[in-house]
Enzyme design. Structure first.
Site, PDB file in Angstrom:
ATOM      1  N   GLY A  38      39.312  44.075  45.207  1.00  0.00           N
ATOM      2  CA  GLY A  38      39.138  42.662  45.567  1.00  0.00           C
ATOM      3  C   GLY A  38      39.908  42.459  46.861  1.00  0.00           C
ATOM      4  N   ALA A  39      39.166  42.242  47.944  1.00  0.00           N
ATOM      5  CA  ALA A  39      39.815  42.096  49.267  1.00  0.00           C
ATOM      6  C   ALA A  39      39.743  40.647  49.740  1.00  0.00           C
ATOM      7  CB  ALA A  39      39.156  43.029  50.277  1.00  0.00           C
ATOM      8  N   GLY A  40      39.849  39.723  48.784  1.00  0.00           N
ATOM      9  CA  GLY A  40      39.774  38.296  49.113  1.00  0.00           C
ATOM     10  C   GLY A  40      41.126  37.755  49.544  1.00  0.00           C
ATOM     11  N   ASP A  95      36.214  46.349  48.082  1.00  0.00           N
ATOM     12  CA  ASP A  95      35.411  45.175  47.695  1.00  0.00           C
ATOM     13  C   ASP A  95      33.966  45.632  47.488  1.00  0.00           C
ATOM     14  OD1 ASP A  95      34.362  42.325  47.550  1.00  0.00           O
ATOM     15  OD2 ASP A  95      36.424  41.910  48.156  1.00  0.00           O
ATOM     16  N   ARG A  97      38.992  29.693  40.850  1.00  0.00           N
ATOM     17  CA  ARG A  97      38.463  28.371  40.475  1.00  0.00           C
ATOM     18  C   ARG A  97      38.445  27.413  41.657  1.00  0.00           C
ATOM     19  NH1 ARG A  97      42.991  25.482  36.822  1.00  0.00           N
ATOM     20  NH2 ARG A  97      44.770  26.585  37.679  1.00  0.00           N
ATOM     21  N   ARG A 101      40.675  27.701  34.302  1.00  0.00           N
ATOM     22  CA  ARG A 101      40.627  29.164  34.437  1.00  0.00           C
ATOM     23  C   ARG A 101      39.577  29.738  33.485  1.00  0.00           C
ATOM     24  NH1 ARG A 101      46.114  27.681  34.522  1.00  0.00           N
ATOM     25  NH2 ARG A 101      47.196  28.270  36.441  1.00  0.00           N
ATOM     26  N   ASN A 118      33.641  36.650  35.526  1.00  0.00           N
ATOM     27  CA  ASN A 118      34.717  37.628  35.703  1.00  0.00           C
ATOM     28  C   ASN A 118      34.754  38.720  34.631  1.00  0.00           C
ATOM     29  OD1 ASN A 118      35.308  36.352  38.041  1.00  0.00           O
ATOM     30  ND2 ASN A 118      37.246  35.437  37.387  1.00  0.00           N
ATOM     31  N   THR A 144      42.970  38.836  37.968  1.00  0.00           N
ATOM     32  CA  THR A 144      41.742  38.051  37.758  1.00  0.00           C
ATOM     33  C   THR A 144      41.867  37.136  36.534  1.00  0.00           C
ATOM     34  OG1 THR A 144      40.483  39.874  38.705  1.00  0.00           O
ATOM     35  CG2 THR A 144      39.237  38.267  37.416  1.00  0.00           C
ATOM     36  N   HIS A 172      48.494  32.457  30.261  1.00  0.00           N
ATOM     37  CA  HIS A 172      48.472  31.840  31.582  1.00  0.00           C
ATOM     38  C   HIS A 172      47.412  30.745  31.563  1.00  0.00           C
ATOM     39  CE1 HIS A 172      48.910  31.454  35.860  1.00  0.00           C
ATOM     40  NE2 HIS A 172      47.656  31.750  36.084  1.00  0.00           N
TER      41      HIS A 172
HETATM   42  P1  A3D Z   1      38.712  35.556  46.364  1.00  0.00           P
HETATM   43  O1  A3D Z   1      39.339  35.240  47.672  1.00  0.00           O
HETATM   44  O2  A3D Z   1      37.373  34.990  46.059  1.00  0.00           O
HETATM   45  O3  A3D Z   1      38.651  37.159  46.232  1.00  0.00           O
HETATM   46  C1  A3D Z   1      38.008  37.799  45.188  1.00  0.00           C
HETATM   47  C2  A3D Z   1      37.318  39.015  45.773  1.00  0.00           C
HETATM   48  O4  A3D Z   1      36.783  39.778  44.693  1.00  0.00           O
HETATM   49  C3  A3D Z   1      36.154  38.678  46.721  1.00  0.00           C
HETATM   50  O5  A3D Z   1      36.373  39.270  47.984  1.00  0.00           O
HETATM   51  C4  A3D Z   1      34.950  39.278  46.015  1.00  0.00           C
HETATM   52  O6  A3D Z   1      33.963  39.795  46.895  1.00  0.00           O
HETATM   53  C5  A3D Z   1      35.605  40.384  45.198  1.00  0.00           C
HETATM   54  N1  A3D Z   1      34.770  40.880  44.111  1.00  0.00           N
HETATM   55  C6  A3D Z   1      33.899  40.200  43.335  1.00  0.00           C
HETATM   56  N2  A3D Z   1      33.299  41.037  42.468  1.00  0.00           N
HETATM   57  C7  A3D Z   1      33.805  42.270  42.715  1.00  0.00           C
HETATM   58  C8  A3D Z   1      33.588  43.554  42.153  1.00  0.00           C
HETATM   59  N3  A3D Z   1      32.716  43.742  41.162  1.00  0.00           N
HETATM   60  N4  A3D Z   1      34.284  44.588  42.653  1.00  0.00           N
HETATM   61  C9  A3D Z   1      35.174  44.418  43.655  1.00  0.00           C
HETATM   62  N5  A3D Z   1      35.419  43.238  44.213  1.00  0.00           N
HETATM   63  C10 A3D Z   1      34.743  42.173  43.753  1.00  0.00           C
HETATM   64  O7  A3D Z   1      39.682  35.136  45.150  1.00  0.00           O
HETATM   65  P2  A3D Z   1      41.294  35.170  45.120  1.00  0.00           P
HETATM   66  O8  A3D Z   1      41.779  36.416  45.766  1.00  0.00           O
HETATM   67  O9  A3D Z   1      41.812  33.851  45.563  1.00  0.00           O
HETATM   68  O10 A3D Z   1      41.517  35.231  43.532  1.00  0.00           O
HETATM   69  C11 A3D Z   1      41.124  36.372  42.806  1.00  0.00           C
HETATM   70  C12 A3D Z   1      41.280  36.153  41.298  1.00  0.00           C
HETATM   71  O11 A3D Z   1      42.659  35.933  40.984  1.00  0.00           O
HETATM   72  C13 A3D Z   1      40.532  34.938  40.727  1.00  0.00           C
HETATM   73  O12 A3D Z   1      39.931  35.278  39.500  1.00  0.00           O
HETATM   74  C14 A3D Z   1      41.639  33.916  40.509  1.00  0.00           C
HETATM   75  O13 A3D Z   1      41.324  32.987  39.494  1.00  0.00           O
HETATM   76  C15 A3D Z   1      42.766  34.829  40.104  1.00  0.00           C
HETATM   77  N6  A3D Z   1      44.111  34.244  40.208  1.00  0.00           N
HETATM   78  C16 A3D Z   1      44.973  34.523  39.205  1.00  0.00           C
HETATM   79  C17 A3D Z   1      46.254  34.026  39.237  1.00  0.00           C
HETATM   80  C18 A3D Z   1      47.191  34.325  38.126  1.00  0.00           C
HETATM   81  O14 A3D Z   1      48.328  33.904  38.152  1.00  0.00           O
HETATM   82  C19 A3D Z   1      46.757  35.132  37.005  1.00  0.00           C
HETATM   83  C20 A3D Z   1      46.673  33.230  40.314  1.00  0.00           C
HETATM   84  C21 A3D Z   1      45.773  32.978  41.339  1.00  0.00           C
HETATM   85  C22 A3D Z   1      44.478  33.491  41.275  1.00  0.00           C
END
Ligand code: A3D
Length: 319
Positions: free
Chosen positions: A10-12, A34, A85, A91, A98, A122, A178
């Site tokens: 995940g490179a977001g 990604d 979200r 969540r 997910n 995630t 969480h």
């Molecule tokens: P975002 O910037 O959308 O990055 C997610 C990345 O995952 C995107 O680049 C997608 O292309 C990539 N992705 C989607 N499907 C796949 C796959 N099958 N294989 C590889 N990569 C894939 O999101 P983010 O970085 O802001 O957040 C990522 C996750 O963390 C989300 O589910 C959030 O809800 C979660 N999160 C959790 C917490 C906790 O404290 C647990 C806090 C903040 C965010």
């Protein structure tokens, strides 16, 4: 000694921040992974951070990939793959998408990085980390969820702000899942070792203010989502996961609240939930069972029930 390898699936928003922090801390070589549509994002962020390295003075090789061969032999894999979200979402609303993502990512990790310490970020966290352990079949000590470090960091920030003291001198514990039912523990949170209830007695704050801080901690994720509008928090979540990765890579044996698979502790068996653990070279080396009073126990049980329910939904979605 060869450098350690850290794979970020995940490179977001969080993935990119994880890569920068892992580089700044010289934790090892870094791979941003990604899906094929976002391979350019993974490669672009890797190159951008590599170009920051001469300025910041760190030596890490940074690469981007969309083929699982890229994560081969990773020592640590941090998973943020999936969707975050948006305002108005809980969540739990993310489970449909997910759970499928975690299933495919888990299969990739199992095949290409079978010895890795896996940190899942995630959401919905407790259910997704449970699914990851199930899909990989890895030792539960090597699959852990990041949430408690973040939730307690939020608690610590609010407390330091209230008491006008350094964040370094505030320790805080948050237990449970969480989600809205998380259990910030007032009794086990301190300023320089002084428990919060004593600080109320000393007149440093009031019970009412503490209650507000506890609630703000519970709503900490939603507060950021409401401000950003386009996604969820990423700086503090990334910093929190890096603290866990560093404790593993350097065998620091830090005591951190993490989602770990319980085997009877706290009266729970076979479920991932947030509890204090020791993270060292063996992964989760010990689950610490602290004594809960009647109120804490009731809140913890409520949180466990919420996670249990979500795990059942996840099982249906994941098939
Ligand atoms: P975002 O910037 O959308 O990055 C997610 C990345 O995952 C995107 O680049 C997608 O292309 C990539 N992705 C989607 N499907 C796949 C796959 N099958 N294989 C590889 N990569 C894939 O999101 P983010 O970085 O802001 O957040 C990522 C996750 O963390 C989300 O589910 C959030 O809800 C979660 N999160 C959790 C917490 C906790 O404290 C647990 C806090 C903040 C965010």
């Amino acid at each position: 000694m060869a450098r350690k390898k850290i794979a970020l699936v995940g490179a977001g928003q969080i993935g990119g921040t994880l890569a920068l922090l892992a580089g700044l801390k010289e934790l090892g070589d870094i791979v941003l992974f990604d899906i094929p549509d976002f391979e350019g994002v993974a490669k672009g962020k890797a190159l951008d951070i590599a170009e920051a390295a001469p300025v910041e003075g760190f030596d890490s090789t940074l690469t981007g990939a969309s083929d699982y061969a890229g994560i081969a032999g990773a020592d640590v894999v941090i998973v943020t793959a999936g969707v975050p979200r948006k305002p108005g979402m809980s969540r739990d609303d993310l489970v449909g998408i997910n759970a499928k993502v975690i299933k495919s990512v888990g299969a990739g990790i199992k095949e290409h990085a079978p010895d890795a310490f896996v940190i899942v970020i995630t959401n919905p966290l407790d259910a997704m980390v449970g699914l990851m352990q199930q899909v990989t079949g890895f030792d539960p000590a090597k699959v852990v969820g990041m949430a408690g470090v973040l939730d307690s960091a939020r608690f610590r920030h609010f407390l330091a702000d209230e008491f006008k003291v350094s964040v370094e001198d505030v320790t805080a514990f948050v237990l449970g899942g969480h989600g809205d039912t998380m259990v910030p523990s007032v009794r086990y949170s301190t300023v320089a070792g002084i428990p919060l209830p004593d600080l109320v007695k000393m007149g440093w704050t009031t019970q009412e203010k503490l209650d507000q801080i506890v609630q703000r901690t519970r709503d900490g994720g939603a507060e950021i989502v409401g401000l950003l509008k386009t996604g969820s928090a990423f700086y503090a979540p990334a910093a929190s996961a890096i603290a866990m990765a560093e404790s593993f890579l350097k065998d620091k044996k830090r005591v951190l609240p993490c989602a770990a698979k319980l085997t009877g502790q706290y009266g729970v068996d076979g479920l991932y939930i947030g509890v204090p653990v020791i993270i060292g070279a063996g992964g989760v080396e010990k689950i610490i069972e602290i004594e809960l009073n009647a109120e804490e126990k009731a809140n913890f049980e409520k949180s466990v029930a919420a996670v249990q329910q979500l795990v059942e939904v996840t099982a249906k979605v994941a098939g």
